[in-house]
Design an enzyme around this catalytic site. Sequence first.
Site, mmCIF file in Angstrom:
data_model
loop_
_atom_site.group_PDB
_atom_site.id
_atom_site.type_symbol
_atom_site.label_atom_id
_atom_site.label_comp_id
_atom_site.label_asym_id
_atom_site.label_seq_id
_atom_site.Cartn_x
_atom_site.Cartn_y
_atom_site.Cartn_z
ATOM 1 N N SER A 17 0.856 -1.198 0.000
ATOM 2 C CA SER A 17 0.000 0.000 0.000
ATOM 3 C C SER A 17 0.886 1.240 0.000
ATOM 4 O O SER A 17 1.625 1.491 0.955
ATOM 5 C CB SER A 17 -0.884 0.011 1.251
ATOM 6 N N HIS A 41 -1.314 -1.545 -4.252
ATOM 7 C CA HIS A 41 -2.552 -1.121 -3.584
ATOM 8 C C HIS A 41 -2.553 0.401 -3.440
ATOM 9 O O HIS A 41 -1.634 0.976 -2.846
ATOM 10 C CB HIS A 41 -2.636 -1.793 -2.211
ATOM 11 N N ASP A 43 -4.595 3.534 -2.027
ATOM 12 C CA ASP A 43 -5.645 3.927 -1.079
ATOM 13 C C ASP A 43 -6.152 5.325 -1.383
ATOM 14 O O ASP A 43 -5.422 6.302 -1.261
ATOM 15 C CB ASP A 43 -5.098 3.880 0.354
ATOM 16 N N MET A 45 -8.804 8.192 -0.413
ATOM 17 C CA MET A 45 -9.645 8.651 0.703
ATOM 18 C C MET A 45 -10.222 10.018 0.384
ATOM 19 O O MET A 45 -9.497 10.921 -0.052
ATOM 20 C CB MET A 45 -8.800 8.756 1.969
ATOM 21 N N HIS A 74 -8.332 1.052 -3.965
ATOM 22 C CA HIS A 74 -9.279 0.910 -2.851
ATOM 23 C C HIS A 74 -9.948 2.259 -2.631
ATOM 24 O O HIS A 74 -9.325 3.184 -2.110
ATOM 25 C CB HIS A 74 -8.489 0.439 -1.622
ATOM 26 N N MET A 76 -12.058 4.498 -0.793
ATOM 27 C CA MET A 76 -12.724 4.826 0.480
ATOM 28 C C MET A 76 -13.446 6.150 0.253
ATOM 29 O O MET A 76 -12.990 7.222 0.657
ATOM 30 C CB MET A 76 -11.684 4.906 1.607
ATOM 31 N N MET A 144 -11.680 -5.564 5.669
ATOM 32 C CA MET A 144 -10.787 -4.631 6.362
ATOM 33 C C MET A 144 -10.433 -5.168 7.738
ATOM 34 O O MET A 144 -11.310 -5.555 8.518
ATOM 35 C CB MET A 144 -11.462 -3.261 6.518
ATOM 36 N N ASP A 182 -6.608 -6.030 4.708
ATOM 37 C CA ASP A 182 -5.969 -4.719 4.609
ATOM 38 C C ASP A 182 -6.004 -4.044 5.973
ATOM 39 O O ASP A 182 -7.079 -3.768 6.502
ATOM 40 C CB ASP A 182 -6.759 -3.894 3.574
HETATM 41 C C1 DX5 Z 1 -6.438 1.948 5.612
HETATM 42 C C2 DX5 Z 1 -5.892 1.543 4.252
HETATM 43 C C3 DX5 Z 1 -4.809 0.540 4.297
HETATM 44 C C4 DX5 Z 1 -3.627 0.941 5.108
HETATM 45 C C5 DX5 Z 1 -2.707 -0.202 5.341
HETATM 46 O O1 DX5 Z 1 -7.452 2.862 5.438
HETATM 47 O O2 DX5 Z 1 -6.907 1.018 3.455
HETATM 48 O O3 DX5 Z 1 -4.411 0.128 3.002
HETATM 49 O O4 DX5 Z 1 -2.941 1.984 4.508
HETATM 50 O O5 DX5 Z 1 -1.650 0.291 6.056
HETATM 51 P P1 DX5 Z 1 -0.919 -0.527 7.214
HETATM 52 O O6 DX5 Z 1 -0.352 -1.722 6.552
HETATM 53 O O7 DX5 Z 1 0.075 0.444 7.704
HETATM 54 O O8 DX5 Z 1 -1.969 -0.890 8.219
HETATM 55 ZN ZN ZN Z 2 -6.525 -0.079 1.459
#
Ligand code: DX5
Ligand code: ZN
Length: 229
Positions: A17, A41, A43, A45, A74, A76, A144, A182
């Site tokens: 990620s 991956h 992320d 947000m 991903h 979010m 998650m 994740d």
């Molecule tokens: C959380 C993300 C994850 C996160 C994982 O909202 O979806 O992908 O960044 O990070 P670690 O491995 O640091 O928990």
């Molecule tokens: Zn993620």
Amino acid sequence: MTSIDAGPSGTLRVAPSILAADFGSLANAVREIDAETDWLHVDVMDGHFVPNVSIGPPVVKSLRQYSARFFDCHLMMSEPGRYLEAFRLAGADGCTVHVEVGSTASLIDEAHAMGLRVGLAANPDTPFSKVASFLGDIDLLLLMTVFPGFGGQSFIGDVMGKVKEARHEVDVNDLALDIEVDGGIDLETAPIAVEAGANVLVAGSAIFHSPDPLNAAHELRVAARTGRA
Ligand code: DX5
Ligand code: ZN
């Protein structure tokens, strides 16, 4: 538009990620871990579905020049449907939407129609029953193991019950579905998740906060395969 093949479903995959990488040096971060990356991956947000803001399609587009790996985005986001096409055009190969935002059936259809591989994500407190009816329509189930929004949180072991339920359904019905975890995945928790039935391991901090990210990703793969570091 061509896509990068995700590979056969159900096989072990390490998905670093980039949320935990240095955003000022993302291209280098991605290249550094390439040899141990199955999927990258990403992320995303939106500051609404989760209380944090990260990156969007322009960054995916830029990174596309530096990686030929499958981009596992991903989302979010409260309104992922508004952005699926932008992610697709930027070079996303797969997009995962959260079941908590609703309109799940139409989001899955829209994403598939664009040629995206489609994932459905569930937060730690969302019961398996909310995703169960969609398993035959998606390519990936993301369970998650932290509440989304931030990297570096602790793995929530209780989620392994859902991972086991999902693995059971996949095996009994012979579904072509990846089960991804994740959040808080490291050398200790990766074997636990794989043992429960996960086959895609997302890891941010455990890889990018290591002094040697490539080796950290390699060790994670070894731990996941053998059950120990
Ligand atoms: C959380 C993300 C994850 C996160 C994982 O909202 O979806 O992908 O960044 O990070 P670690 O491995 O640091 O928990
Ligand atoms: Zn993620």
